[in-house]
Design a protein around this motif. Structure first.
Motif, PDB file in Angstrom:
ATOM      1  N   VAL A  24      49.238  38.511  24.770  1.00  0.00           N
ATOM      2  CA  VAL A  24      50.188  38.462  23.653  1.00  0.00           C
ATOM      3  C   VAL A  24      49.474  38.007  22.386  1.00  0.00           C
ATOM      4  O   VAL A  24      49.595  38.624  21.319  1.00  0.00           O
ATOM      5  N   ALA A  25      48.696  36.922  22.490  1.00  0.00           N
ATOM      6  CA  ALA A  25      47.956  36.422  21.332  1.00  0.00           C
ATOM      7  C   ALA A  25      46.963  37.455  20.822  1.00  0.00           C
ATOM      8  O   ALA A  25      46.729  37.564  19.608  1.00  0.00           O
ATOM      9  N   ALA A  26      46.383  38.237  21.732  1.00  0.00           N
ATOM     10  CA  ALA A  26      45.397  39.248  21.335  1.00  0.00           C
ATOM     11  C   ALA A  26      45.998  40.297  20.413  1.00  0.00           C
ATOM     12  O   ALA A  26      45.299  40.845  19.553  1.00  0.00           O
ATOM     13  N   THR A  27      47.295  40.562  20.569  1.00  0.00           N
ATOM     14  CA  THR A  27      47.927  41.549  19.691  1.00  0.00           C
ATOM     15  C   THR A  27      47.998  41.049  18.249  1.00  0.00           C
ATOM     16  O   THR A  27      48.167  41.842  17.321  1.00  0.00           O
ATOM     17  N   ALA A  28      47.864  39.722  18.052  1.00  0.00           N
ATOM     18  CA  ALA A  28      47.859  39.141  16.709  1.00  0.00           C
ATOM     19  C   ALA A  28      46.453  38.714  16.297  1.00  0.00           C
ATOM     20  O   ALA A  28      46.289  37.984  15.321  1.00  0.00           O
ATOM     21  N   GLY A  29      45.442  39.144  17.063  1.00  0.00           N
ATOM     22  CA  GLY A  29      44.057  38.896  16.692  1.00  0.00           C
ATOM     23  C   GLY A  29      43.480  37.580  17.167  1.00  0.00           C
ATOM     24  O   GLY A  29      42.381  37.195  16.746  1.00  0.00           O
ATOM     25  N   VAL A  30      44.186  36.865  18.045  1.00  0.00           N
ATOM     26  CA  VAL A  30      43.719  35.566  18.538  1.00  0.00           C
ATOM     27  C   VAL A  30      43.250  35.716  19.980  1.00  0.00           C
ATOM     28  O   VAL A  30      43.989  36.199  20.836  1.00  0.00           O
ATOM     29  N   SER A  31      42.012  35.309  20.252  1.00  0.00           N
ATOM     30  CA  SER A  31      41.520  35.352  21.628  1.00  0.00           C
ATOM     31  C   SER A  31      41.793  34.027  22.314  1.00  0.00           C
ATOM     32  O   SER A  31      41.787  32.966  21.688  1.00  0.00           O
ATOM     33  N   ALA A  33      30.793  28.968  42.651  1.00  0.00           N
ATOM     34  CA  ALA A  33      30.861  29.062  44.105  1.00  0.00           C
ATOM     35  C   ALA A  33      32.193  28.516  44.618  1.00  0.00           C
ATOM     36  O   ALA A  33      32.815  29.097  45.509  1.00  0.00           O
ATOM     37  N   PHE A  34      32.641  27.401  44.022  1.00  0.00           N
ATOM     38  CA  PHE A  34      33.886  26.786  44.470  1.00  0.00           C
ATOM     39  C   PHE A  34      35.089  27.663  44.134  1.00  0.00           C
ATOM     40  O   PHE A  34      35.907  27.981  44.990  1.00  0.00           O
ATOM     41  N   ALA A  35      35.178  28.057  42.865  1.00  0.00           N
ATOM     42  CA  ALA A  35      36.310  28.888  42.451  1.00  0.00           C
ATOM     43  C   ALA A  35      36.257  30.260  43.101  1.00  0.00           C
ATOM     44  O   ALA A  35      37.291  30.899  43.324  1.00  0.00           O
ATOM     45  N   GLY A  36      35.037  30.699  43.418  1.00  0.00           N
ATOM     46  CA  GLY A  36      34.876  32.013  44.041  1.00  0.00           C
ATOM     47  C   GLY A  36      35.520  32.129  45.405  1.00  0.00           C
ATOM     48  O   GLY A  36      35.759  33.239  45.886  1.00  0.00           O
ATOM     49  N   THR A  37      35.834  30.990  46.019  1.00  0.00           N
ATOM     50  CA  THR A  37      36.545  31.047  47.294  1.00  0.00           C
ATOM     51  C   THR A  37      37.960  31.590  47.102  1.00  0.00           C
ATOM     52  O   THR A  37      38.570  32.050  48.052  1.00  0.00           O
ATOM     53  N   LYS A  38      38.456  31.518  45.880  1.00  0.00           N
ATOM     54  CA  LYS A  38      39.808  32.014  45.604  1.00  0.00           C
ATOM     55  C   LYS A  38      39.814  33.192  44.638  1.00  0.00           C
ATOM     56  O   LYS A  38      40.655  34.079  44.735  1.00  0.00           O
ATOM     57  N   LEU A  39      38.871  33.180  43.716  1.00  0.00           N
ATOM     58  CA  LEU A  39      38.840  34.219  42.684  1.00  0.00           C
ATOM     59  C   LEU A  39      37.762  35.241  42.984  1.00  0.00           C
ATOM     60  O   LEU A  39      36.613  34.883  43.226  1.00  0.00           O
ATOM     61  N   LYS A  40      38.120  36.498  42.930  1.00  0.00           N
ATOM     62  CA  LYS A  40      37.113  37.555  42.999  1.00  0.00           C
ATOM     63  C   LYS A  40      36.869  38.147  41.616  1.00  0.00           C
ATOM     64  O   LYS A  40      35.798  38.674  41.345  1.00  0.00           O
ATOM     65  N   ASP A  41      37.868  38.021  40.764  1.00  0.00           N
ATOM     66  CA  ASP A  41      37.754  38.521  39.399  1.00  0.00           C
ATOM     67  C   ASP A  41      37.285  37.363  38.519  1.00  0.00           C
ATOM     68  O   ASP A  41      38.060  36.761  37.800  1.00  0.00           O
ATOM     69  N   LEU A  42      36.001  37.063  38.547  1.00  0.00           N
ATOM     70  CA  LEU A  42      35.518  35.805  37.992  1.00  0.00           C
ATOM     71  C   LEU A  42      35.685  35.670  36.486  1.00  0.00           C
ATOM     72  O   LEU A  42      35.832  34.566  35.978  1.00  0.00           O
ATOM     73  N   ASP A  43      35.625  36.760  35.733  1.00  0.00           N
ATOM     74  CA  ASP A  43      35.773  36.588  34.280  1.00  0.00           C
ATOM     75  C   ASP A  43      37.175  36.950  33.788  1.00  0.00           C
ATOM     76  O   ASP A  43      37.436  36.942  32.590  1.00  0.00           O
ATOM     77  N   GLY A  44      38.088  37.249  34.716  1.00  0.00           N
ATOM     78  CA  GLY A  44      39.470  37.510  34.330  1.00  0.00           C
ATOM     79  C   GLY A  44      39.710  38.863  33.703  1.00  0.00           C
ATOM     80  O   GLY A  44      40.822  39.157  33.258  1.00  0.00           O
ATOM     81  N   SER A  45      38.701  39.736  33.657  1.00  0.00           N
ATOM     82  CA  SER A  45      38.835  40.992  32.908  1.00  0.00           C
ATOM     83  C   SER A  45      39.833  41.955  33.552  1.00  0.00           C
ATOM     84  O   SER A  45      40.540  42.670  32.842  1.00  0.00           O
ATOM     85  N   ALA A  46      39.892  41.975  34.870  1.00  0.00           N
ATOM     86  CA  ALA A  46      40.808  42.906  35.533  1.00  0.00           C
ATOM     87  C   ALA A  46      42.261  42.538  35.250  1.00  0.00           C
ATOM     88  O   ALA A  46      43.091  43.406  34.947  1.00  0.00           O
ATOM     89  N   VAL A  47      42.591  41.247  35.329  1.00  0.00           N
ATOM     90  CA  VAL A  47      43.950  40.803  35.030  1.00  0.00           C
ATOM     91  C   VAL A  47      44.281  41.062  33.570  1.00  0.00           C
ATOM     92  O   VAL A  47      45.378  41.537  33.242  1.00  0.00           O
ATOM     93  N   ALA A  71      47.384  43.395  29.419  1.00  0.00           N
ATOM     94  CA  ALA A  71      47.324  43.884  28.044  1.00  0.00           C
ATOM     95  C   ALA A  71      48.122  45.171  27.908  1.00  0.00           C
ATOM     96  O   ALA A  71      48.741  45.431  26.867  1.00  0.00           O
ATOM     97  N   GLY A  72      48.146  45.963  28.985  1.00  0.00           N
ATOM     98  CA  GLY A  72      48.918  47.204  28.950  1.00  0.00           C
ATOM     99  C   GLY A  72      50.414  46.961  28.873  1.00  0.00           C
ATOM    100  O   GLY A  72      51.167  47.818  28.396  1.00  0.00           O
ATOM    101  N   TRP A  73      50.872  45.812  29.316  1.00  0.00           N
ATOM    102  CA  TRP A  73      52.302  45.490  29.296  1.00  0.00           C
ATOM    103  C   TRP A  73      52.804  45.230  27.875  1.00  0.00           C
ATOM    104  O   TRP A  73      54.011  45.295  27.633  1.00  0.00           O
TER     105      TRP A  73
END
Length: 274
Positions: free
Chosen positions: A164-171, A250-264, A269-271
């Motif tokens: 949502v913030a990205a649509t207003a230019g804020v990362s 390594a620790f977070a990787g036990t739960k996250l496979k999308d490590l940089d959040g790009s897939a989510v 963003a399409g929504w």
């Protein structure tokens, strides 16, 4: 003088202090905030040693009036680093709901208070929000129920806000350290007789504390985390999620496979795409 301005919360010690000094060295105008400015000595000494200056302002992130006063008079803000927070150890049966609410006030609602107030300025500059969370915002940890709940909430809020913030230019980005060598652990308020007071949970608490002491023996330096935060501040396309060390990955990787959040981010963003 640089025209880039960053406001950093929780700068009296640890990651916040190191980030304020690193940003000033990189040419940023730094507004370094803390609840009690009488504790600014270590920051000012570090800035002097580095040959830089920072502006210290009082800010209690849990008090909207304090937030408004801190931001008053700012004509420009290019980045916000939400770093202020407080550790907490305890388990539900043995602590009050009010104690849990207090943890949420500092670690979750405090982040929201400052981010909400800063967003109009950040929209004007097409700036960025960086929030220091924790691997505890990804993986729930024993005796950190309230703390992890707050960090999980921050992670979910920022992950939802980002497109949502990205649509207003804020990362929007989150920074997830693991163990960091700072005063954070010392400030959780755990007394020497905590195991005795833990009753039926005493063996589990003793085991947890032994494991935690071992983990912090090899903790990441605050300056190392600060260098990674500075990288996000200056990156052309900052990632949503930054894990600050191999141990954190390594620790977070036990739960996250999308490590940089790009897939989510690509999905959500399409929504909101116009």
């Amino acid at each position: 003088m640089s025209d880039r301005t960053v406001l950093i919360t929780g700068t009296s010690s640890g990651i916040g202090l190191a980030t304020a000094v690193a940003a000033a060295r990189d040419g940023w105008q730094v507004i370094a905030t803390m609840r009690n400015t009488a504790k600014a000595g270590a920051l000012l000494a570090a800035a002097t040693e580095a040959g830089v200056t920072v502006e210290v302002r009082a800010l209690d992130v849990t008090d909207p009036a304090s937030v408004a006063a801190c931001l008053a008079g700012l004509d420009r803000l290019d980045a916000l680093v939400n770093n202020a927070g407080a550790g907490h150890l305890g388990t539900l049966e043995q602590e009050s709901v009010d104690a849990v609410r207090a943890v949420m006030e500092v670690n979750f609602f405090g982040v929201l208070n400052v981010t909400k107030a800063a967003l109009p300025l950040l929209r004007a500059s097409r700036g960025r929000v960086l929030t220091v969370t924790s691997v505890g915002g990804v993986v729930g940890q024993p005796f950190n129920e309230a703390y992890c709940a707050a960090k999980f909430a921050v992670e979910g809020f920022m992950e939802s806000l980002a497109p949502v913030a990205a649509t207003a230019g804020v990362s929007v980005s989150v920074v997830e350290p693991g163990a960091v060598a700072s005063e954070f652990v010392a400030n959780v308020g755990l007394t020497d007789d905590a195991p005795r007071q833990a009753g039926p949970y005493a063996p589990a608490l003793v085991a947890y504390l032994d494991r935690t002491r071992a983990a912090f023996a090899g903790a990441q330096a605050p300056e190392d985390v600060a260098a990674r935060i500075l990288g996000l501040l200056t990156a052309e396309r900052p990632a949503f999620r930054l894990l600050t060390s191999d141990a954190a990955r390594a620790f977070a990787g036990t739960k996250l496979k999308d490590l940089d959040g790009s897939a989510v981010q690509a999905l959500t963003a399409g929504w909101v795409a116009p």
